[in-house]
Write an enzyme that holds these catalytic residues in place. Structure first.
Site, PDB file in Angstrom:
ATOM      1  N   HIS A 145       0.842  -1.193   0.000  1.00  0.00           N
ATOM      2  CA  HIS A 145       0.000   0.000   0.000  1.00  0.00           C
ATOM      3  C   HIS A 145       0.880   1.246   0.000  1.00  0.00           C
ATOM      4  O   HIS A 145       2.087   1.168   0.188  1.00  0.00           O
ATOM      5  CB  HIS A 145      -0.925   0.022   1.216  1.00  0.00           C
ATOM      6  CG  HIS A 145      -2.123  -0.853   1.086  1.00  0.00           C
ATOM      7  ND1 HIS A 145      -2.115  -2.190   1.431  1.00  0.00           N
ATOM      8  CD2 HIS A 145      -3.375  -0.597   0.639  1.00  0.00           C
ATOM      9  CE1 HIS A 145      -3.302  -2.717   1.211  1.00  0.00           C
ATOM     10  NE2 HIS A 145      -4.095  -1.765   0.733  1.00  0.00           N
ATOM     11  N   LYS A 149      -0.209   4.909   4.513  1.00  0.00           N
ATOM     12  CA  LYS A 149      -1.145   4.026   5.209  1.00  0.00           C
ATOM     13  C   LYS A 149      -0.594   3.690   6.595  1.00  0.00           C
ATOM     14  O   LYS A 149       0.569   3.329   6.746  1.00  0.00           O
ATOM     15  CB  LYS A 149      -1.383   2.742   4.403  1.00  0.00           C
ATOM     16  CG  LYS A 149      -2.440   1.821   5.016  1.00  0.00           C
ATOM     17  CD  LYS A 149      -2.799   0.673   4.075  1.00  0.00           C
ATOM     18  CE  LYS A 149      -3.769  -0.295   4.714  1.00  0.00           C
ATOM     19  NZ  LYS A 149      -5.046   0.345   5.099  1.00  0.00           N
TER      20      LYS A 149
END
Length: 252
Positions: A145, A149
């Protein structure tokens, strides 16, 4: 048809802005109010911070793409006002999960760590693959990600492990970012946080002489927002207080 009023939690975040734009473009939903520490919001004119409960009497559903603390701030209002809620936030601790479960005894709550409708099918395929490739085939999960994040492993990675474990009749456990020798019935789960990745998940099923990899990649975060809007339309139709998931939406 009168448009339904949506209260967006996390309206100034990456996902919140996408949710707001999709709501504005829809024919059946209206961005009515928002909750975000960073005010003002481009989404709507009404802020929960500024107005409190009083001016938010006409809300039909809450969509939450935010932070666990923000979710906990809004949850009592949802319960008090009997408003169904879509929770797409991740990273809850055990106490926060308990509070959501308690709220779901009063109001319908749609909760999923991943609102992507294609992701749901991917998870179903992974569960099937874990079942048809039994031990001694071994399984690992890797996810990537964007660097901003905050939680790892991702909620989706945990959902993938749950699917793998269900496919193996609940005999597995997972170890996150382990450097030790892999144990029997152990699934390694690893994460990368780099660049602007929208999200990629890879499940590897490996035998002694061959392996299978199942991969799902997100090209645009809008798929999560689209799923959240579908969840909002669904949860507004439900009358039974409980936690609903993508399984309920797909089985409808």
């Amino acid at each position: 048809m009168k448009r339904k009023n949506v209260f967006v939690v996390g309206s100034n975040g990456k996902m919140g802005r996408i949710v707001c734009n999709l709501i504005k473009a829809s024919s059946d939903l209206e961005p009515f109010a928002s909750f975000d520490h960073d005010w003002p919001s481009e989404c709507v004119k009404r802020s929960y911070w500024k107005c409190g409960d009083g001016c938010l009497d006409d809300i039909d559903v809450i969509i939450d793409f935010s932070h666990p603390d923000a979710t906990m701030s809004v949850l009592p209002f949802a319960v008090k006002s009997s408003i169904p809620m879509v929770i797409a936030t991740t990273g809850f601790d055990a106490e926060q999960v308990k509070r959501i479960e308690e709220a779901a005894t009063v109001i319908p709550i749609f909760k999923s760590a991943n609102m992507g409708l294609c992701t749901k099918r991917f998870i179903s395929v992974v569960k099937y693959a874990a079942r048809v490739f039994p031990a001694p085939y071994e399984i690992s999960i890797h996810e990537i990600h964007h660097s901003a994040k905050k939680d790892a492993p991702s909620g989706t990675a945990k959902m993938l492990f749950d699917a793998v474990n269900a496919g193996r009749d609940g005999t597995l456990f997972y170890h996150f970012d382990s450097n030790d020798k892999k144990g029997e019935n152990e699934v390694w789960v690893s994460s990368e946080r780099v660049g602007s990745f929208r999200g990629e998940h890879v499940v590897t099923i490996a035998g002694a002489n061959d392996y299978l990899q199942l991969r799902h990649s997100i090209a645009d975060r809008a798929v999560f927002a689209e799923g959240a809007l579908e969840a909002a339309r669904y949860i507004m139709q439900q009358t039974e207080p409980r936690i609903y998931t993508l399984d309920d939406l797909f089985n409808e």
